[in-house]
Design a protein around this motif. Structure first.
Motif, PDB file in Angstrom:
ATOM      1  N   THR A   1      15.746 -13.384 -20.500  1.00  0.00           N
ATOM      2  CA  THR A   1      14.642 -13.050 -19.624  1.00  0.00           C
ATOM      3  C   THR A   1      14.131 -14.360 -19.015  1.00  0.00           C
ATOM      4  O   THR A   1      14.015 -15.362 -19.717  1.00  0.00           O
ATOM      5  CB  THR A   1      13.532 -12.283 -20.376  1.00  0.00           C
ATOM      6  N   GLU A   2      13.856 -14.346 -17.741  1.00  0.00           N
ATOM      7  CA  GLU A   2      13.584 -15.576 -17.005  1.00  0.00           C
ATOM      8  C   GLU A   2      12.094 -15.896 -16.948  1.00  0.00           C
ATOM      9  O   GLU A   2      11.274 -15.037 -16.638  1.00  0.00           O
ATOM     10  CB  GLU A   2      14.148 -15.483 -15.595  1.00  0.00           C
TER      11      GLU A   2
ATOM     12  N   THR B   1      10.289 -23.857 -17.840  1.00  0.00           N
ATOM     13  CA  THR B   1      11.040 -22.955 -16.964  1.00  0.00           C
ATOM     14  C   THR B   1      12.490 -22.861 -17.414  1.00  0.00           C
ATOM     15  O   THR B   1      13.175 -23.880 -17.552  1.00  0.00           O
ATOM     16  CB  THR B   1      10.971 -23.460 -15.513  1.00  0.00           C
TER      17      THR B   1
ATOM     18  N   ARG C   1      16.636 -21.238 -25.058  1.00  0.00           N
ATOM     19  CA  ARG C   1      16.408 -21.222 -23.621  1.00  0.00           C
ATOM     20  C   ARG C   1      17.439 -22.086 -22.917  1.00  0.00           C
ATOM     21  O   ARG C   1      18.011 -22.997 -23.506  1.00  0.00           O
ATOM     22  CB  ARG C   1      14.995 -21.689 -23.288  1.00  0.00           C
TER      23      ARG C   1
ATOM     24  N   VAL D   1      15.766 -19.594 -18.619  1.00  0.00           N
ATOM     25  CA  VAL D   1      16.078 -18.249 -19.098  1.00  0.00           C
ATOM     26  C   VAL D   1      15.987 -18.292 -20.620  1.00  0.00           C
ATOM     27  O   VAL D   1      16.599 -19.165 -21.255  1.00  0.00           O
ATOM     28  CB  VAL D   1      17.469 -17.792 -18.645  1.00  0.00           C
TER      29      VAL D   1
ATOM     30  N   GLY E   1       9.516 -11.935 -19.432  1.00  0.00           N
ATOM     31  CA  GLY E   1       9.516 -13.115 -18.591  1.00  0.00           C
ATOM     32  C   GLY E   1       8.793 -12.867 -17.271  1.00  0.00           C
ATOM     33  O   GLY E   1       8.434 -11.738 -16.942  1.00  0.00           O
TER      34      GLY E   1
ATOM     35  N   THR F   1       9.436 -18.667 -15.214  1.00  0.00           N
ATOM     36  CA  THR F   1       9.192 -19.737 -14.264  1.00  0.00           C
ATOM     37  C   THR F   1       7.739 -20.169 -14.389  1.00  0.00           C
ATOM     38  O   THR F   1       6.844 -19.328 -14.291  1.00  0.00           O
ATOM     39  CB  THR F   1       9.475 -19.294 -12.826  1.00  0.00           C
TER      40      THR F   1
END
Length: 126
Positions: free
Chosen positions: A120-121, A90, A37, A92, A8, A123
């Motif tokens: 895992t993030e 966007t 997600r 996680v 991520g 953005t």
């Protein structure tokens, strides 16, 4: 059993990213794998799934045509290639595993999955 998601980060809209999820403590090839997600304030939602040998995949409408799920059983790893990313991607991202005979990969409920990674993030900036 441990599922370790990685990859991520921060990406501009229109960009690409590949997530990875490495499994340990399980016979990886006995499990279908999926990506979910969860955006802030929203419920966890299904993104994509792949059967035990990679021969079959299933995608949420939001992922079709942009995301590709794949796996390498020799490396005990599942991947999510994400292209043409949008700010609404966007979230996680979590990988999950379910025993191959439990249900079809088109059964997308979170309750169908036995094991989960830590997330895992991602953005995506506009």
């Amino acid at each position: 059993v441990q599922l370790q998601a990685s990859g991520g980060g921060l990406v501009q809209a229109g960009g690409s990213l590949r997530l990875s999820c490495a499994g340990s403590g399980l016979t990886f090839s006995n499990y279908a794998m999926a990506w979910f997600r969860q955006a802030p304030g929203k419920e966890r939602e299904f993104v994509a799934a792949i059967n035990w040998n990679g021969g079959s995949t299933y995608y949420a409408d939001s992922a079709k045509g942009r995301f590709t799920v794949s796996r390498d059983n020799a490396k005990n790893t599942v991947y999510l290639q994400m292209n043409t990313l949008k700010p609404e991607d966007t979230a996680v991202y979590y990988c999950a595993a379910k025993y191959y005979s439990r249900s079809s990969i088109s059964s997308t409920s979170v309750t169908n999955y036995d094991y989960w990674g830590q997330g895992t993030e991602l953005t995506v900036s506009s």
